[in-house]
Every structure is written in structure tokens, then in C-alpha cells.
Design a protein around this motif. Structure first.
Motif, PDB file in Angstrom:
ATOM      1  N   ILE A 159       0.679  -1.320   0.101  1.00  0.00           N
ATOM      2  CA  ILE A 159       0.017   0.025  -0.112  1.00  0.00           C
ATOM      3  C   ILE A 159       0.818   1.131   0.010  1.00  0.00           C
ATOM      4  CG2 ILE A 159      -1.687   1.393   1.298  1.00  0.00           C
ATOM      5  CD1 ILE A 159      -2.913  -1.534   2.234  1.00  0.00           C
ATOM      6  N   THR A 206      -0.646   4.826  -0.598  1.00  0.00           N
ATOM      7  CA  THR A 206      -1.414   5.526  -0.533  1.00  0.00           C
ATOM      8  C   THR A 206      -2.510   5.330   0.251  1.00  0.00           C
ATOM      9  OG1 THR A 206      -3.140   5.662  -2.243  1.00  0.00           O
ATOM     10  CG2 THR A 206      -0.776   6.692  -2.592  1.00  0.00           C
ATOM     11  N   GLN A 208      -5.533   4.294  -1.481  1.00  0.00           N
ATOM     12  CA  GLN A 208      -5.195   2.954  -1.937  1.00  0.00           C
ATOM     13  C   GLN A 208      -5.829   1.553  -1.104  1.00  0.00           C
ATOM     14  OE1 GLN A 208      -1.360   1.873  -3.054  1.00  0.00           O
ATOM     15  NE2 GLN A 208      -1.645  -0.254  -3.168  1.00  0.00           N
ATOM     16  N   HIS A 229      -9.466   1.630  -1.069  1.00  0.00           N
ATOM     17  CA  HIS A 229      -9.952   0.842  -2.330  1.00  0.00           C
ATOM     18  C   HIS A 229      -9.722  -0.584  -2.054  1.00  0.00           C
ATOM     19  CE1 HIS A 229     -10.165  -0.687  -6.378  1.00  0.00           C
ATOM     20  NE2 HIS A 229     -10.950   0.318  -6.604  1.00  0.00           N
ATOM     21  N   GLN A 230      -8.468  -1.111  -1.547  1.00  0.00           N
ATOM     22  CA  GLN A 230      -8.155  -2.442  -1.395  1.00  0.00           C
ATOM     23  C   GLN A 230      -9.038  -3.209  -0.281  1.00  0.00           C
ATOM     24  OE1 GLN A 230      -3.694  -2.810  -1.968  1.00  0.00           O
ATOM     25  NE2 GLN A 230      -3.859  -4.791  -0.614  1.00  0.00           N
ATOM     26  N   ALA A 249     -13.020   4.747  -1.251  1.00  0.00           N
ATOM     27  CA  ALA A 249     -11.436   5.280  -1.764  1.00  0.00           C
ATOM     28  C   ALA A 249     -11.702   6.768  -2.341  1.00  0.00           C
ATOM     29  CB  ALA A 249     -10.580   4.541  -2.357  1.00  0.00           C
ATOM     30  N   ASP A 283      -4.509   8.186  -7.248  1.00  0.00           N
ATOM     31  CA  ASP A 283      -5.750   7.728  -6.906  1.00  0.00           C
ATOM     32  C   ASP A 283      -6.740   8.376  -7.646  1.00  0.00           C
ATOM     33  OD1 ASP A 283      -5.033   5.832  -4.469  1.00  0.00           O
ATOM     34  OD2 ASP A 283      -4.196   7.528  -3.658  1.00  0.00           O
ATOM     35  N   LYS A 333      -6.474   6.473 -11.897  1.00  0.00           N
ATOM     36  CA  LYS A 333      -7.526   5.376 -11.736  1.00  0.00           C
ATOM     37  C   LYS A 333      -9.158   5.982 -12.441  1.00  0.00           C
ATOM     38  CE  LYS A 333      -6.392   3.273  -7.540  1.00  0.00           C
ATOM     39  NZ  LYS A 333      -6.175   2.966  -6.204  1.00  0.00           N
TER      40      LYS A 333
END
Length: 562
Positions: free
Chosen positions: A109, A111, A114, A117-118, A125, A373, A377
Motif C-alpha cells: 500500500i 497511498t 489505495q 480501495h483495497q 476510496a 488515486d 484511476k
């Protein structure tokens, strides 16, 4: 030298500082130029920062005008108790190094969005990425620029606007080189910060000693402990006028942990320094930062207490006043104006170093979040490494320009700049921290629970802030959770100290997240998990010894100044 003008010697000292930092930055940039087009290297300095560079960069990014000016101002009014932010931060850094950093590194990871999001989903996110950008630009970057320029203007006599432009340009020059340039130049920035800060502390204490007929910083420290005994208590009692700011044992067992864990463990601006290193290097860098944190009150709080003693004995009675009112945040600039030529320039360089390093670190984090991010994305998923670096640099320039335009309109509360920032960032930090801590260590936490923590946490913070306007909270007073405060209209209300408010909001946010997650789990919702195992949290013997030493020093300090 008691004037708001720098002497030629001061300008020479400052020029030396500027040339050293700029030249070293150019050297680092050219030495690692082969990787300039690599986005991870640009934003994270992946694999190139040593432990001492990580530690120095953490402190340089953290210490800024709100500490030098705001915390010294709080030292003037409430004394050593304000140092609890620094000493508890040292303990917090150990927790972050042991439990937080391994999770980030193990799951690759880079950020904070991130991570969200994960662990949760793209909606959570993206909401938080936009939120963090707004917070960093409109609140943090702007307040650092405004307070820094205000302090430098009061010391040098240069206009506020000119100081803001200079600081912004200087920070942009450093930031455009990427995280590797920021990290290594921060080592020099911290050197000037500590050297200049210690010089100011020494001369302030020496001035106190001379007032009482002797000399030396040790004698000065002895006199301020005698003359301002009430300023040397870490744990404030409920009858203390500053209890609303630092409510007793809450600083050891309550909301202070939320302030620090959220700041040091869930903050792109801070954790970015360690995310590009291996675990051992990251941990040692964070441990080094913890040692420096213990030293910070000597630089930023003691001068404020010395200024208080001097003020009580007839010094700078007019200089501390603004429109007929005593302004605590004038304490540090007033002290700097008492320094002799040359040393004043050194302290001026230290203050500038703190502000510029903090601006550079914040701007780099803004660029990282926007580029990786949002831009990569949602706007241009096909962007190559070179394009991402270009977008990052453009974001840095634009965010700094926005800060320069907004900063003149910033207003600071009478509590002082440092406390102002702590209280109002506290509206969002309990919910964010709840979302992170359950996301780390409870696999059943769902995305909707995270959204509740973010939005519901903020709503609850506002609710507890305005609650005294509609309800009598006197029943909380015997437990230490409310204190009677005189309002502007002359009325008396029992307010909840903001650190206690943060604790309440955090508990409600965790409870809400638990209930939502359990209900969704029963409906078959399967949350995303992180790779976490207990072996990740083991430390080597050197780290363990250093951590125990730091904890021992902190315990000793609280014992002595209880």
C-alpha cells in the motif's frame, strides 16, 4: 537586537542555509535522475531513503509554524502541559512502527486511498481521496503557509504577501524534485531547525537568568520553574482554566491517542516517508523520529514559558499586544527579535526550514493522492510513468497557488494556531481512525460500515460540539467530561473538552461499524481482507531496546512533571 528588521549578518546566515539546501537538493536530484520518470520513485523515493533520512523527514514535515508559533504560544499560557502532544506522539510512533507500517508494506500500500480501495471499495476510496485533497489544500497547506508567513513577516519586517510567495516558491523548488529530494534535504532542514531552535531556547533562558542577576540556560531554567511553577504540570486538574484544552488523564488514556494515531498512522502526509522503504529501515526511521519528538518541547515549549516569565517581569509589554489584547502567539516572534545579529538569522533559517519542509511534504502528498488515486484511476488510466510525474508536478504548483490565494483570508481562533488546528481536524479524525483500525484488524468490517464511520463520525463530532447549546451537561462534570466555560454573550455552559469529544465519537463510530458489519455479514456480505499475520509485528532486538528506552524517558518525564 530588538527590532523587526534583519541585519546583514542575519541575511548572510540565511543565504548560507538557502544555498546549502538548494545545492544539496540539486545534487540529490541529478544523482538519481536516471529514475526521474518512475512515478513510484518520484512520489515515494522507493528504496532510496535511509533510516535517518526517513526519521528526519518525518520530523521536518511535522514541525512547522503551528509548533514554533502556536505551541510556544500555548507554552506561554498553559505551560509544559502542551508538550503532551509531542511526548505522546513519541509513544504513538512506536505503535505505528510495530503495528501499522507492517500492514501497509505487506499489502504493498502506497497511498491511504489505495488502502481504502483495497480493503473496502472504490467508492469509499474516492470519497476519502477527494476529502483528503480538500483538507490538505484548503486547511493544512493554507494554515502552514499563513502561520509561517505571519511569523517570518513579524521577524523580518518583510510584507506578509511577499513572505507567503517566497515560502511557496522555495517549497515548490524542493518538491518538484520528488520524494527523494524532499527526504534528503529534510535532513539539512532538521539540522537548522534543531540548531536554531536550541539557540533560541538557550538565549531565552539566559535572558531570564540575567534578569535575576546570574547567567546561563541552566540557571534560567531553574528560575522559570520557580517563577512559573503552575506552568510545569503535565496533567491539569479540573479547576485549571486550560482544562478544556487538556482534560486531565485524557491526555494519557483518552482522545490524545486518537489524535496521534490518526495523524501518525493514517495520514498520507506522514506515512509516505516510510512506505517506500523496507520494514527494518522504516521502523528504524520512525524510532529516530520518536527520539527527536522527545526533544521538540525543549525547542518549542520552553521558549514560550520563558517568554511568560519575562512578560510577568515587565519585558515586551507592548510587543505581546494586538489591538489592546494579549496575543499568546506573539511569544516566539518576540523572543526572536531579542536575539543578536547572526543568531537571529540562524533562528530565522530554522523557522523557515520548518515551514518549507512542511509545505514541501504536504504538497508532495497532495500530488501523490491526486495522481495515483484520482488521475490514474478515473481520468487517464492509460497514463505512463512520465505523464504521471508531469501531472504530479503540475498538481504541486497548482495547489501551492491555491494556498497563496486562500491564505490571506484565514482566521485563527483566540486559543492560538496550534490548538485551533488540533480541534478542527478533530471533527473528522475519530471516524477516519475507526475506519482504519477496524479495517486493519477485523476482517468482517464492511464498506458500508466504513462509510458510516466517515460521514457519521463527522456528524457526531458536530453534534457533540453544539450539544451544550441545547442541553445542560453539568452531570458530566463530576466525571471530568465537562467544564463550565464562559461564552461570548456572558452565559455559562458546560462544554465537552474536544479531546473527550473525540473519544466519544470514536467509540460511537466503532460501535456503529460493528453493528452494521454484523448485520451485513448475516446477509452474506463478504468484505475484502488484508494480508495480516502475527509474525509481521515482531521486531528486532535493536528496535526493541530503542523503543523501551523511549518509553522509559516518557514515563520519567510524566512522573517528574505530573
Amino acid at each position: 537586537m530588538n527590532s523587526n528588521v534583519l541585519d546583514i549578518k542575519d541575511y548572510i546566515v540565511f543565504l548560507v542555509y538557502f544555498v546549502i539546501v538548494a545545492a544539496y537538493g540539486v545534487y540529490i536530484y541529478n544523482r538519481k535522475k536516471s529514475k526521474a520518470a518512475d512515478s513510484k520513485d518520484y512520489f515515494l523515493a522507493e528504496g532510496s531513503l535511509t533510516w535517518w533520512a526517513i526519521g528526519a523527514s518525518l520530523i521536518a514535515s511535522n514541525i512547522s509554524a503551528e509548533q514554533f508559533i502556536g505551541m510556544s504560544g500555548n507554552g506561554f499560557t498553559m505551560g509544559l502541559a502542551i508538550a503532551t502532544y509531542e511526548w505522546m506522539a513519541a509513544a504513538t510512533l512506536i505503535v505505528v512502527a510495530v503495528f501499522f507500517i507492517p500492514v501497509y508494506l505487506k499489502n504493498k500500500i502506497y497511498t491511504m486511498p489505495q488502502f481504502l480501495h483495497q480493503r473496502y471499495n472504490g467508492t469509499v476510496a474516492m470519497i476519502m481521496a477527494v476529502f483528503w485533497l480538500l483538507l490538505y489544500v484548503v486547511v493544512n497547506l493554507t494554515s502552514i503557509l499563513f502561520l509561517g508567513a505571519l511569523a517570518i513577516s513579524s521577524i523580518s519586517g518583510i510584507s506578509l504577501t511577499a513572505c507567503m510567495i517566497f515560502l511557496a516558491v522555495f517549497a515548490v523548488i524542493i518538491t518538484l524534485g520528488g520524494m527523494k529530494v524532499i527526504g534528503f534535504t529534510d535532513v539539512i532542514q532538521v539540522f537548522f531547525l534543531i540548531l536554531g531552535g536550541l539557540a533560541t531556547t538557550y538565549l531565552a533562558l539566559d535572558l531570564v537568568a540575567k534578569h535575576f542577576g546570574t547567567e546561563g540556560a541552566v540557571a534560567g531554567f531553574k528560575y522559570i520553574t520557580q517563577q512559573a511553577d503552575s506552568h510545569f504540570h503535565m496533567i491539569l486538574k479540573q479547576d485549571n482554566p486550560h482544562y478544556i484544552s487538556l482534560p486531565g488523564l485524557t491526555v494519557l488514556f483518552g482522545g490524545m491517542w486518537i489524535v496521534n494515531l490518526n495523524y501518525w498512522g493514517c495520514n498520507q502526509y506522514i506515512t509516505q516517508r516510510a512506505l517506500g522503504a523496507d520494514l527494518t529501515t522504516a521502523r528504524r526511521g520512525i524510532l529516530f523520529a520518536a527520539f527527536l519528538k522527545i526533544l521538540m518541547p525543549v525547542i518549542v515549549v520552553l521558549p514560550g514559558i520563558a517568554a511568560y516569565v519575562l512578560y510577568q517581569n515587565g519585558y515586551f509589554q507592548q510587543e505581546m499586544m494586538v489591538n489592546g489584547e494579549l496575543v499568546q502567539d506573539k511569544a516566539y516572534p518576540v523572543l526572536l527579535n531579542l536575539l543578536p545579529s547572526g543568531l537571529k538569522g540562524l533562528s530565522f533559517a530554522a523557522l523557515t526550514a520548518a515551514v518549507v519542509a512542511s509545505l514541501a511534504g504536504k504538497a508532495n502528498s497532495i500530488a501523490t493522492i491526486f495522481t495515483l488515486d484520482i488521475y490514474k484511476k478515473r481520468i487517464n488510466p492509460e497514463a505512463d510513468e512520465k505523464k504521471q510525474v508531469w501531472v504530479g508536478r503540475a498538481t504541486i504548483v497548482l495547489s501551492m497557488l491555491v494556498a497563496v490565494l486562500i491564505a490571506p483570508f484565514l482566521g485563527i481562533d483566540k486559543k492560538g494556531g496550534f490548538e485551533f488546528i488540533q480541534e478542527y481536524t478533530g471533527f473528522v479524525s475519530p471516524g477516519i481512525f475507526a475506519m482504519f483500525i477496524l479495517g486493519f484488524f477485523w476482517k468482517k468490517t464492511t464498506s458500508n460500515a466504513a462509510l458510516f464511520a466517515t460521514i457519521g463520525g463527522f456528524a457526531l463530532s458536530v453534534f457533540f460540539k453544539v450539544l451544550p447549546q441545547f442541553a445542560n451537561l453539568a452531570f458530566l462534570s463530576p466525571m471530568g467530561f465537562s467544564k463550565q466555560v464562559l461564552q461570548k454573550d456572558g452565559s455559562l455552559l458546560y462544554e465537552i473538552p474536544f479531546l473527550d469529544r473525540m473519544g466519544f465519537v470514536f467509540l460511537f463510530a466503532v460501535l456503529g461499524m460493528y453493528i452494521i458489519s454484523v448485520l451485513e455479514n448475516r446477509r452474506g456480505v463478504v468484505p475484502n481482507g488484508l494480508e495480516v499475520d502475527t509474525k509481521m509485528f515482531r521486531t528486532d532486538s535493536k528496535f526493541a531496546v530503542g523503543a523501551l528506552l523511549i518509553i522509559g524517558i516518557i514515563v520519567a518525564l510524566y512522573t517528574v512533571y505530573w
